[in-house]
Design an enzyme around this catalytic site. Structure first.
Site, mmCIF file in Angstrom:
data_model
loop_
_atom_site.group_PDB
_atom_site.id
_atom_site.type_symbol
_atom_site.label_atom_id
_atom_site.label_comp_id
_atom_site.label_asym_id
_atom_site.label_seq_id
_atom_site.Cartn_x
_atom_site.Cartn_y
_atom_site.Cartn_z
ATOM 1 N N LYS A 61 88.481 -29.350 -36.248
ATOM 2 C CA LYS A 61 87.641 -30.451 -36.724
ATOM 3 C C LYS A 61 86.427 -30.656 -35.814
ATOM 4 O O LYS A 61 86.374 -30.074 -34.720
ATOM 5 C CB LYS A 61 88.474 -31.735 -36.786
ATOM 6 N N ARG A 112 96.720 -45.886 -37.077
ATOM 7 C CA ARG A 112 95.460 -45.300 -37.532
ATOM 8 C C ARG A 112 95.621 -45.040 -39.026
ATOM 9 O O ARG A 112 95.645 -45.976 -39.797
ATOM 10 C CB ARG A 112 95.161 -44.033 -36.714
ATOM 11 N N TYR A 139 65.589 -42.737 -12.058
ATOM 12 C CA TYR A 139 65.482 -44.090 -12.610
ATOM 13 C C TYR A 139 66.377 -45.068 -11.852
ATOM 14 O O TYR A 139 67.512 -44.732 -11.499
ATOM 15 C CB TYR A 139 65.915 -44.097 -14.074
#
Ligand SMILES: *Cc1c(COP(=O)(O)O)cnc(C)c1O
Length: 402
Positions: free
Chosen positions: A50, A144, A265
Site C-alpha cells: 500500500k 479502526r 532559521y
C-alpha cells in the site's frame, strides 16, 4: 521501458541529482525470504504494498516480490489494485479499504479481493446472493475498521457465513512492536474467539512486528509491509533484516564561518569554533523530517558530520570541520541513510515514525533502483526466479498471471 517523449529526454538532461535515493530490490526480496523462513512453510507471507509500496514504488516493489515467490499483495485502495493489474503483476491482489459495495464491478472484472470492513459491505454480498471471494476484517482492539464480535456473531446466527464464507479472516495488532504488551495477548484471544465462528476460513493476525511475537501469532498468514522494506520496528537484535534504502545528498558549497556564527532559521545553532560547513542540497521537501535539524549526522567515507541548525526546504548544513577537506568538497555526496544509519535510527533520533519517514522520502525523492536483476535461485513457490534487468522491456519481465 516505454520510449521517452521529447520532454522526458529534455528532463533527463537535468536530472534531480542533488539527492540520490536508492532502493535495493534484492534486499526487499531477501527480507521476504527471511520472513518466510521465520514463519515456516505452512504460513503464507502476503506482502503489503500500500501507499505506493511504502513510498518505494508500487510496481517495482510488487514485481520484485512476485519474482521472489510472493503470491498475494495487499494494496490500500482500488486505484493501486488497478495499477497492479494494468502492469500485469501475476499475484492475487487484496484491497484493504475502498468502496466495495459501490465499486463491486471493478473488483469482479479485475479479480480483486475486497477486505470487508463493515456490516454494510458484508450484507451487500449476502443480499446479492452471488458468490464472492472476500477477506473479512474483524476488530479486536484497534478501533479502526472491521466488524465487531457482536456484528460477526449476529451474522453467524443468520447463516451469512454458511452462504458466503470469507476465505481469510484478519485482524490487526495495535502494539505488535512491543513484545511484552498485554494488548497482544488480549487481541489474540479476541481474534481466536471470533475466528472460531468462522472456520474453515484461514486466519491472519500478524503484520511485520507480529512475525517476531512467535508462532501463536502467525496463524495461517502474515501480512508484512515495513519489514520487507528493511524497517526493524520491533527492535530485534541483531537486526535480521537487510537495509533497503540508501540516501545521499550532494554538497553544493563549502564555507568557512567564524566562531559564534548562527546557522539556519531561528539561529538554533551557533558555532563554538571556527568551522567548515558543508551546504547539502537536501531538505524537508525530499521527505527528510524537519525535526532532524541538530539531531543527526551525515557521513563522508568513515567520517561523521553533524547536521547543524534547522533543516530548510531544500538545504541542510553539516559541520564538516573534522572531516578531511579532500573528502568533502562541492559535488561530493554525503550519506544520510544506509547500512550505518537506517531509517529506524533516523526516526528514533528525530522522534518520528519510521513508516512516515519512508513514505515521505519515497514521495519526495527521485527513486533509483539497485539490483533490479533478480538473483538466480528457487523462489518460494518452487518456480525459478526470472533473471531480469531494469532495461528489459516490460513484457519479458512479466510473471504469468494467476
Ligand atoms: C499496513 C498494514 C499491514 C502491514 O503493516 P506493517 O507493520 O508495515 O507490516 C498489515 N495489515 C494491515 C491491516 C495494515 O493496515
Amino acid at each position: 521501458m516505454t520510449p521517452q517523449t521529447r520532454e522526458q529526454k529534455m528532463l533527463s538532461l537535468a536530472p534531480r541529482a542533488n539527492v540520490v535515493f536508492e532502493i535495493n530490490l534484492n534486499a526487499v526480496q531477501a527480507n521476504f525470504q527471511i520472513i518466510s523462513a521465520v514463519v515456516g512453510p505452512y504460513v503464507r507471507v502476503a506482502a503489503v504494498v500500500k501507499s505506493d509500496g511504502y513510498g518505494l514504488g508500487l510496481i517495482e516493489i510488487a514485481r520484485a516480490l512476485v519474482a521472489a515467490g510472493c503470491d498475494l499483495l495487499f494494496v490500500g485502495d482500488l486505484h493501486e489494485a488497478l495499477l497492479l493489474r494494468s502492469s500485469k503483476i501475476g499475484a492475487a491482489v487484496a484491497v484493504f479499504c475502498d468502496e466495495f459495495t459501490r465499486l463491486r464491478q471493478y473488483y469482479r472484472s479485475n479479480r480483486l479481493i475486497p477486505v470487508v470492513n463493515n456490516c454494510g459491505e458484508l450484507d451487500a454480498i449476502s443480499a446479492s446472493g452471488e458468490a464472492q471471494t472476500y477477506f473479512l476484517n474483524v476488530e479486536t482492539g484497534l478501533s479502526r475498521v472491521g466488524l465487531t464480535f457482536d456484528d460477526v456473531r449476529r451474522r453467524y446466527l443468520w447463516g451469512t457465513f454458511n452462504r458466503h464464507p470469507p476465505s481469510v479472516v484478519l485482524s490487526h495488532l495495535a502494539c505488535g512492536d512491543r513484545v511484552a504488551d498485554a494488548m497482544n495477548v488480549l487481541q489474540r484471544n479476541r481474534f481466536r474467539a471470533i475466528s472460531d465462528l468462522l472456520k474453515p476460513a484461514r486466519h491472519s493476525l500478524a503484520a511485520s512486528a507480529g512475525v517476531w511475537l512467535g508462532k501463536s501469532y502467525h496463524f495461517d498468514m502474515v501480512r508484512v509491509g515495513s519489514a520487507l522494506y528493511g524497517l526493524n520496528n520491533a527492535g530485534i537484535q541483531p537486526n535480521p533484516l537487510q537495509p533497503v534504502v540508501r540516501l545521499r545528498a550532494k554538497i553544493l558549497e563549502v564555507r568557512n564561518v567564524r566562531k559564534g556564527e548562527a546557522v539556519g532559521y531561528g539561529a538554533t545553532f551557533r558555532t563554538v569554533r571556527a568551522s567548515r560547513i558543508a551546504i547539502l542540497g537536501i531538505g524537508y521537501k525530499h521527505g527528510v523530517p524537519w525535526a532532524c535539524g541538530n539531531k543527526i549526522s551525515v557521513r563522508f567515507a568513515g567520517y561523521s558530520a553533524p547536521l547543524i541548525g534547522r533543516m530548510s526546504m531544500e538545504y541542510a548544513v553539516a559541520d564538516a570541520t573534522d572531516v578531511p577537506e579532500a573528502l568533502c568538497g562541492p559535488g561530493v555526496f554525503a550519506e544520510m541513510l544506509g547500512e550505518n544509519f537506517t531509517v529506524n535510527d533516523l526516526a528514533a533520533a528525530a522522534d518520528v515514525y519510521p513508516q512516515d519517514v519512508l513514505t515521505r522520502l519515497g514521495a519526495g525523492c527521485t527513486r533509483r533502483y539497485l539490483n533490479a536483476s533478480y538473483p538466480a535461485g528457487e523462489s518460494r513457490a518452487g518456480q525459478p526466479m526470472q533473471a531480469t534487468d531494469p532495461t528489459t522491456p516490460r513484457s519479458s519481465r512479466e510473471v504469468a498471471s494467476e
